[in-house]
Design a protein around this motif. Structure first.
Motif, mmCIF file in Angstrom:
data_model
loop_
_atom_site.group_PDB
_atom_site.id
_atom_site.type_symbol
_atom_site.label_atom_id
_atom_site.label_comp_id
_atom_site.label_asym_id
_atom_site.label_seq_id
_atom_site.Cartn_x
_atom_site.Cartn_y
_atom_site.Cartn_z
ATOM 1 N N PRO A 59 0.837 -1.219 0.000
ATOM 2 C CA PRO A 59 0.000 0.000 0.000
ATOM 3 C C PRO A 59 0.862 1.255 0.000
ATOM 4 O O PRO A 59 0.998 1.952 1.010
ATOM 5 N N MET A 60 1.433 1.537 -1.168
ATOM 6 C CA MET A 60 2.371 2.659 -1.292
ATOM 7 C C MET A 60 2.199 3.385 -2.617
ATOM 8 O O MET A 60 3.030 4.207 -2.982
ATOM 9 N N ARG A 61 1.124 3.087 -3.347
ATOM 10 C CA ARG A 61 0.987 3.616 -4.694
ATOM 11 C C ARG A 61 0.465 5.040 -4.724
ATOM 12 O O ARG A 61 0.864 5.851 -5.550
ATOM 13 N N THR A 62 -0.449 5.390 -3.834
ATOM 14 C CA THR A 62 -1.072 6.711 -3.837
ATOM 15 C C THR A 62 -0.518 7.565 -2.701
ATOM 16 O O THR A 62 0.111 7.066 -1.763
ATOM 17 N N MET A 63 -0.791 8.862 -2.763
ATOM 18 C CA MET A 63 -0.365 9.749 -1.688
ATOM 19 C C MET A 63 -0.998 9.345 -0.370
ATOM 20 O O MET A 63 -0.362 9.401 0.684
ATOM 21 N N GLY A 64 -2.275 8.946 -0.414
ATOM 22 C CA GLY A 64 -2.948 8.515 0.807
ATOM 23 C C GLY A 64 -2.269 7.321 1.443
ATOM 24 O O GLY A 64 -2.157 7.226 2.667
ATOM 25 N N GLU A 65 -1.806 6.401 0.616
ATOM 26 C CA GLU A 65 -1.139 5.219 1.146
ATOM 27 C C GLU A 65 0.223 5.561 1.740
ATOM 28 O O GLU A 65 0.611 5.008 2.776
ATOM 29 N N THR A 66 0.956 6.495 1.122
ATOM 30 C CA THR A 66 2.233 6.899 1.708
ATOM 31 C C THR A 66 2.016 7.672 3.015
ATOM 32 O O THR A 66 2.846 7.609 3.923
ATOM 33 N N ASN A 105 -6.400 11.635 5.526
ATOM 34 C CA ASN A 105 -6.841 10.413 4.854
ATOM 35 C C ASN A 105 -8.316 10.120 5.111
ATOM 36 O O ASN A 105 -9.015 9.602 4.236
ATOM 37 N N LEU A 106 -8.800 10.449 6.305
ATOM 38 C CA LEU A 106 -10.211 10.193 6.619
ATOM 39 C C LEU A 106 -11.129 11.121 5.836
ATOM 40 O O LEU A 106 -12.185 10.701 5.352
ATOM 41 N N PHE A 107 -10.724 12.390 5.718
ATOM 42 C CA PHE A 107 -11.575 13.370 5.041
ATOM 43 C C PHE A 107 -11.365 13.400 3.526
ATOM 44 O O PHE A 107 -12.182 13.942 2.798
ATOM 45 N N LYS A 108 -10.255 12.815 3.090
ATOM 46 C CA LYS A 108 -9.985 12.760 1.655
ATOM 47 C C LYS A 108 -9.611 11.336 1.268
ATOM 48 O O LYS A 108 -8.462 11.043 0.930
ATOM 49 N N PRO A 109 -10.589 10.429 1.331
ATOM 50 C CA PRO A 109 -10.291 9.029 1.001
ATOM 51 C C PRO A 109 -9.959 8.874 -0.475
ATOM 52 O O PRO A 109 -10.454 9.614 -1.328
ATOM 53 N N GLU A 110 -9.084 7.926 -0.759
ATOM 54 C CA GLU A 110 -8.683 7.666 -2.131
ATOM 55 C C GLU A 110 -9.090 6.257 -2.530
ATOM 56 O O GLU A 110 -9.343 5.406 -1.677
ATOM 57 N N ILE A 111 -9.164 6.014 -3.825
ATOM 58 C CA ILE A 111 -9.503 4.678 -4.327
ATOM 59 C C ILE A 111 -8.246 3.819 -4.248
ATOM 60 O O ILE A 111 -7.245 4.109 -4.899
ATOM 61 N N HIS A 112 -8.299 2.785 -3.452
ATOM 62 C CA HIS A 112 -7.142 1.907 -3.271
ATOM 63 C C HIS A 112 -7.373 0.635 -4.081
ATOM 64 O O HIS A 112 -7.796 -0.392 -3.552
ATOM 65 N N SER A 113 -7.123 0.716 -5.371
ATOM 66 C CA SER A 113 -7.349 -0.421 -6.246
ATOM 67 C C SER A 113 -6.144 -1.353 -6.225
ATOM 68 O O SER A 113 -5.074 -1.021 -5.715
ATOM 69 N N LYS A 114 -6.345 -2.523 -6.816
ATOM 70 C CA LYS A 114 -5.261 -3.493 -6.889
ATOM 71 C C LYS A 114 -4.359 -3.254 -8.094
ATOM 72 O O LYS A 114 -3.359 -3.941 -8.254
ATOM 73 N N THR A 115 -4.716 -2.284 -8.923
ATOM 74 C CA THR A 115 -3.964 -2.035 -10.142
ATOM 75 C C THR A 115 -2.557 -1.530 -9.822
ATOM 76 O O THR A 115 -2.372 -0.653 -8.988
#
Length: 264
Positions: A59-66, A105-115
């Motif tokens: 889980p490191m692909r998006t800014m939210g994940e980092t 992260n709570l107020f700006k959730p991102e799509i955490h896809s498997k792609t």
């Protein structure tokens, strides 16, 4: 994604434990402070592991994940400094900063896809990002120390112990930046056929690395340039933010930087 909907529960439990740890530290209950903080770290790490397993990728692909990793490492750095030098306020402030990033992260959730784009399907991906997030957390703590010593310090000059904390944070953080750049170069060689391409993010990473090296060289002669050294840390932290997420908003990186996938 369902697992992302569970984030609020893990986040609340972790923040509660970290806040209790900070509170216990001010009450001089050291064991309770350390224990509570460690439990919070374990809770938060558990969620990251579950997310990793669910996504079948780091889980490191998006800014939210980092931001998840940064929120984990901030209290960890605060705990290390508290355990080593008994700095209660830094443990409290690291908890506050981690809470801010969690709330984003709570107020700006991102799509955490498997792609995963092909370049990210590399064994260098996870260690590269983890090393950099640890470096960012350490250098973030050094920034907090610089702000404290410049604007909230009640003495004329920082004590040797305060300089030791700041210098150690920068030294280890810079070493991790170096490892992060080396691992990134090896990754780039496998993914794109070249170790270094002066991509906008690579350029900012090099500038940040050199900027912290300037601080280290100034501190070789600790009797000189006290306030200048602290101001350099503040400027360097701004460079660090550009390297981490600011690059995504630069026109030069739009459509050209291979590192802007963190925003996807």
């Amino acid at each position: 994604m369902q697992i992302w909907n569970l984030f609020i529960y893990f986040a609340f439990a972790a923040i509660l434990c970290w806040c209790l740890g900070a509170w216990f530290s001010w009450k001089e209950r050291r064991r309770w402070a350390i224990g509570s903080t460690i439990i919070g770290l374990a809770v938060f790490l558990t969620y990251i592991i579950i997310l990793w397993t669910t996504l079948d990728r780091p889980p490191m692909r998006t800014m939210g994940e980092t931001r998840l990793w940064y929120s984990l490492f901030l209290p960890l750095m605060g705990l290390i400094v508290y355990s080593r030098w008994n700095y209660k306020w830094l443990l409290s402030f690291s908890t506050l900063l981690a809470t801010v990033f969690i709330c984003i992260n709570l107020f700006k959730p991102e799509i955490h896809s498997k792609t995963m784009m092909p370049a990210l399907q590399s064994p260098w991906f996870a260690p590269h990002v983890i090393i950099y997030m640890m470096a960012y957390a350490l250098l973030g703590a050094a920034f907090v120390m610089a702000v404290y010593l410049l604007f909230f310090h009640h003495h004329k000059e920082p004590s040797s112990n305060e300089w030791a904390i700041t210098d150690n944070l920068v030294d280890v953080g810079w070493a991790l930046l170096t490892l992060g750049m080396l691992s990134g170069a090896l990754w780039a060689k496998v993914a794109w056929g070249t170790y270094w391409a002066w991509d906008p993010k690579e350029t900012w990473a090099a500038a940040t690395w050199l900027a912290y090296l300037v601080y280290i060289h100034l501190r070789i002669h600790p009797n000189d340039h006290h306030r200048l050294s602290l101001w350099i840390l503040i400027v360097n932290f701004a460079l660090l933010q550009m390297c981490w997420w600011g690059i995504n908003y630069l026109p030069a990186a739009q459509g050209t930087s291979v590192h802007t996938y963190y925003m996807n």
